[in-house]
Write an enzyme that holds these catalytic residues in place. Structure first.
Site, short mmCIF file in Angstrom:
data_model
loop_
_atom_site.label_atom_id
_atom_site.label_comp_id
_atom_site.label_asym_id
_atom_site.label_seq_id
_atom_site.Cartn_x
_atom_site.Cartn_y
_atom_site.Cartn_z
N CYS A 1 0.95 -1.14 -0.04
CA CYS A 1 0.08 -0.07 -0.04
C CYS A 1 0.76 1.11 0.14
O CYS A 1 0.54 2.19 -0.49
CB CYS A 1 -0.93 0.03 1.18
SG CYS A 1 -1.97 -1.30 1.25
N ARG B 1 -7.75 -4.38 -3.26
CA ARG B 1 -7.37 -2.97 -3.88
C ARG B 1 -8.19 -2.60 -5.11
O ARG B 1 -8.06 -3.18 -6.07
CB ARG B 1 -5.83 -3.33 -4.47
CG ARG B 1 -5.13 -3.63 -3.36
CD ARG B 1 -3.46 -3.83 -3.81
NE ARG B 1 -2.76 -4.66 -2.81
CZ ARG B 1 -2.28 -3.79 -1.83
NH1 ARG B 1 -2.53 -2.71 -1.68
NH2 ARG B 1 -1.73 -4.65 -0.88
#
Length: 219
Positions: free
Chosen positions: A55, A132
């Site tokens: 991330c 995601r």
């Protein structure tokens, strides 16, 4: 009452070319609603958790390309199921450790309300973390594209930029774009609707036609 034989309910999923789910959420830049972005494009994207390596790479990549998105009249908005304070601490850590400032807001979605509305929670991956997911929303608030990646693999910010440019080109010129299209390359002209239009398409010379249904042109 649930039983072991009952299937897990499928996550609610938004649908393309329909209004994107409305939201009203606290972010690292104050409250944001979907209406705040009306008149501009929006890329809303989720990540599994703050202070995680994949991330972190994604957020730095988005931050480094933020000016490119803004040049296309598009804003960025992140989201994870973390607290507002966690987001602030993480973005400060990224700036201190990596020298990258995260200049766009991040939604703190502890209630998972926004995540559920956008289908970011995938039970096969996690019941408490968002995958995601990336959503491209147009200036009228209509959902135009969705991309889903697993937790283990980072997405391509360059591809999201490419897709945004392609969508804007299709809207402006009424054309389609081929695989991996980039600005300056030929676009695809919609197939003719009648035999007469097909004959004219092949003979008028305005397009490069491989066959009556497959014609391209440069803008």
């Amino acid at each position: 009452m649930t039983t072991e034989n009952q299937a897990t309910p499928a996550p609610a999923m938004p649908r393309l070319n329909e209004p994107a789910p409305a939201f009203d959420a606290v972010t690292t830049h104050g409250y944001r609603t979907l209406e705040d972005y009306r008149g501009r494009w929006l890329v809303l994207f989720s990540h599994p958790a703050d202070f995680t390596p994949v991330c972190t790479t994604e957020f730095m990549a988005f931050a480094k390309r933020q000016a490119d998105f803004q040049a296309l009249d598009c804003e960025l908005l992140g989201l994870s199921i973390d607290s507002h304070f966690s987001h602030v601490a993480w973005t400060r850590n990224i700036q201190e450790r990596f020298g990258v400032e995260i200049g766009f807001p991040i939604i703190a979605d502890l209630s998972m309300r926004v995540a559920h509305d956008y289908g970011m929670i995938q039970p096969g991956a996690s019941d408490t973390s968002a995958v995601r997911a990336t959503f491209v929303i147009d200036p009228q608030g209509v959902l135009r594209a969705m991309l889903y990646y697993p937790m283990s693999n980072g997405r391509s910010v360059e591809e999201i930029l490419r897709l945004l440019r392609a969508l804007q080109t299709s809207d402006e010129h009424g054309v389609a774009t081929p695989e991996n299209w980039r600005p300056g390359e030929a676009v695809i002209v919609p197939p003719p609707a009648t035999a007469e239009e097909a004959e004219q398409r092949v003979s008028d010379g305005d397009c490069e036609c491989t066959d009556w249904y497959f014609c391209t042109k440069h803008l």
